[in-house]
Enzyme design. Structure first.
Site, PDB file in Angstrom:
ATOM      1  CG  ASP A  22     145.353  97.599  35.397  1.00 51.01           C
ATOM      2  OD1 ASP A  22     146.124  97.465  36.363  1.00 51.01           O
ATOM      3  OD2 ASP A  22     144.110  97.608  35.513  1.00 51.01           O
ATOM      4  CG  ASN A  70     149.213 104.494  40.806  1.00 56.16           C
ATOM      5  OD1 ASN A  70     149.666 104.609  39.677  1.00 56.16           O
ATOM      6  ND2 ASN A  70     148.174 103.708  41.062  1.00 56.16           N
TER       7      ASN A  70
HETATM    8  C1  FPP Z   1     149.238  98.996  37.066  1.00 54.67           C
HETATM    9  O1  FPP Z   1     149.285  97.644  37.413  1.00 54.67           O
HETATM   10  C2  FPP Z   1     150.577  99.492  36.837  1.00 54.67           C
HETATM   11  C3  FPP Z   1     151.171 100.495  37.526  1.00 54.67           C
HETATM   12  C4  FPP Z   1     150.520 101.218  38.627  1.00 54.67           C
HETATM   13  C5  FPP Z   1     152.554 100.893  37.223  1.00 54.67           C
HETATM   14  C6  FPP Z   1     152.939 100.914  35.786  1.00 54.67           C
HETATM   15  C7  FPP Z   1     154.373 100.864  35.707  1.00 54.67           C
HETATM   16  C8  FPP Z   1     155.087 100.124  34.828  1.00 54.67           C
HETATM   17  C9  FPP Z   1     154.524  99.333  33.749  1.00 54.67           C
HETATM   18  C10 FPP Z   1     156.530 100.033  34.982  1.00 54.67           C
HETATM   19  C11 FPP Z   1     157.455 101.024  34.658  1.00 54.67           C
HETATM   20  C12 FPP Z   1     157.269 102.152  33.768  1.00 54.67           C
HETATM   21  C13 FPP Z   1     158.310 102.900  33.346  1.00 54.67           C
HETATM   22  C14 FPP Z   1     158.067 104.143  32.595  1.00 54.67           C
HETATM   23  C15 FPP Z   1     159.700 102.517  33.602  1.00 54.67           C
HETATM   24  P1  FPP Z   1     148.761  97.212  38.850  1.00 54.67           P
HETATM   25  O2  FPP Z   1     149.899  97.257  39.784  1.00 54.67           O
HETATM   26  O3  FPP Z   1     147.601  98.063  39.248  1.00 54.67           O
HETATM   27  O4  FPP Z   1     148.305  95.747  38.578  1.00 54.67           O
HETATM   28  P2  FPP Z   1     147.111  94.979  39.293  1.00 54.67           P
HETATM   29  O5  FPP Z   1     145.842  95.723  38.950  1.00 54.67           O
HETATM   30  O6  FPP Z   1     147.157  93.614  38.662  1.00 54.67           O
HETATM   31  O7  FPP Z   1     147.398  94.963  40.754  1.00 54.67           O
END
Ligand code: FPP
Length: 238
Positions: A22, A70
């Site tokens: 996250d 998501n």
């Molecule tokens: C949460 O951070 C992250 C995600 C919803 C996506 C996770 C994906 C990756 C780390 C990238 C790629 C993975 C692969 C397998 C290639 P957020 O967007 O909710 O962050 P925030 O809470 O700060 O907005």
């Protein structure tokens, strides 16, 4: 910072680590970058984390890459994530194979774009013979749905009068065949589970860190495992 790697007890390395990656969005925001840039940087952390896990002898890593919830994000962010997954599979496949990483998938294939389904199936097949470590990619994953899918799957084969058991549940989870989940790490200072590995976390140790996922490095993994090793795991005993 203390050298946590040196402090680790090699005989008590967690067999299976789940990670809620996250903080990509906040990482990008503080740098005036797009959320997509945050995810891209986040994707670059996977290889060094896997390298560190292989070196320590961890047997499985589950990464929460896309939750069922998501889908409610803006369309542009979602399609950016599919492009990123595609790029990841296309550029990292040989590297994963070379390192002995066996990729498996947790989640529903139903809503996934056909290209992602194909790439996932391909990476799972091409790495099936690898034995060093599992990389369980949780894509279109929800912990509650995993349990519901598992029960339905069992019901389809149920014999007359047969009862459901915990053992049967475990056999029908996406993680069947993977070691028990010992440790779950969540980055970015949020103290929630967000529908991740609900069944598997029953006796897992939980470690929360303020580090945003794109800043997460091997030293943070060592610190999380160090914290895990300080805990006394009693499994309900005294
Ligand atoms: C949460 O951070 C992250 C995600 C919803 C996506 C996770 C994906 C990756 C780390 C990238 C790629 C993975 C692969 C397998 C290639 P957020 O967007 O909710 O962050 P925030 O809470 O700060 O907005």
């Amino acid at each position: 910072m203390k050298d946590y790697k040196k402090e680790l007890d090699a005989s008590r390395i967690p067999g299976h680590i789940g990670i809620i990656m996250d903080g990509n969005g906040r990482w990008a925001e503080t740098r005036s970058k797009s959320r997509g840039d945050g995810h891209k940087h986040g994707s670059e952390i996977i290889e060094p984390v896997m390298d560190a896990c292989i070196e320590l002898g961890v047997k499985a890593v589950s990464l929460y890459a896309f939750s069922m919830e998501n889908w409610s994000r803006p369309k542009a962010e979602i399609s950016g994530l599919w492009n990123l997954f595609e790029y990841f599979f296309n550029t990292k496949l040989d590297i994963l194979v070379g390192k002995g990483i066996r990729v498996v998938h947790s989640g529903s294939l139903k809503r996934l774009p056909p290209k992602i389904k194909r790439l996932l199936a391909d990476v799972v097949k091409k790495t099936a013979g690898n034995k060093k470590i599992f990389l369980n990619l949780c894509i279109n994953y929800g912990g509650r749905q995993e349990i519901v899918d598992g029960v339905n799957n069992w019901l389809e084969r149920r014999k007359d009068g047969e009862m459901f058991t915990m053992k049967k549940m475990e056999k029908h989870l996406y993680t069947a065949g993977l070691p028990e989940t010992d440790l779950i790490i969540r980055t970015s200072g949020e103290y929630r589970i967000s529908n991740f590995m609900l069944w598997q976390l029953a006796y897992a140790e939980l470690v929360f860190t303020d580090i945003l996922w794109p800043d997460f490095a091997a030293r943070d993994l060592y610190k999380a495992i160090y914290d895990y090793q300080q805990r006394e795991r009693r499994f309900g005993n005294i």
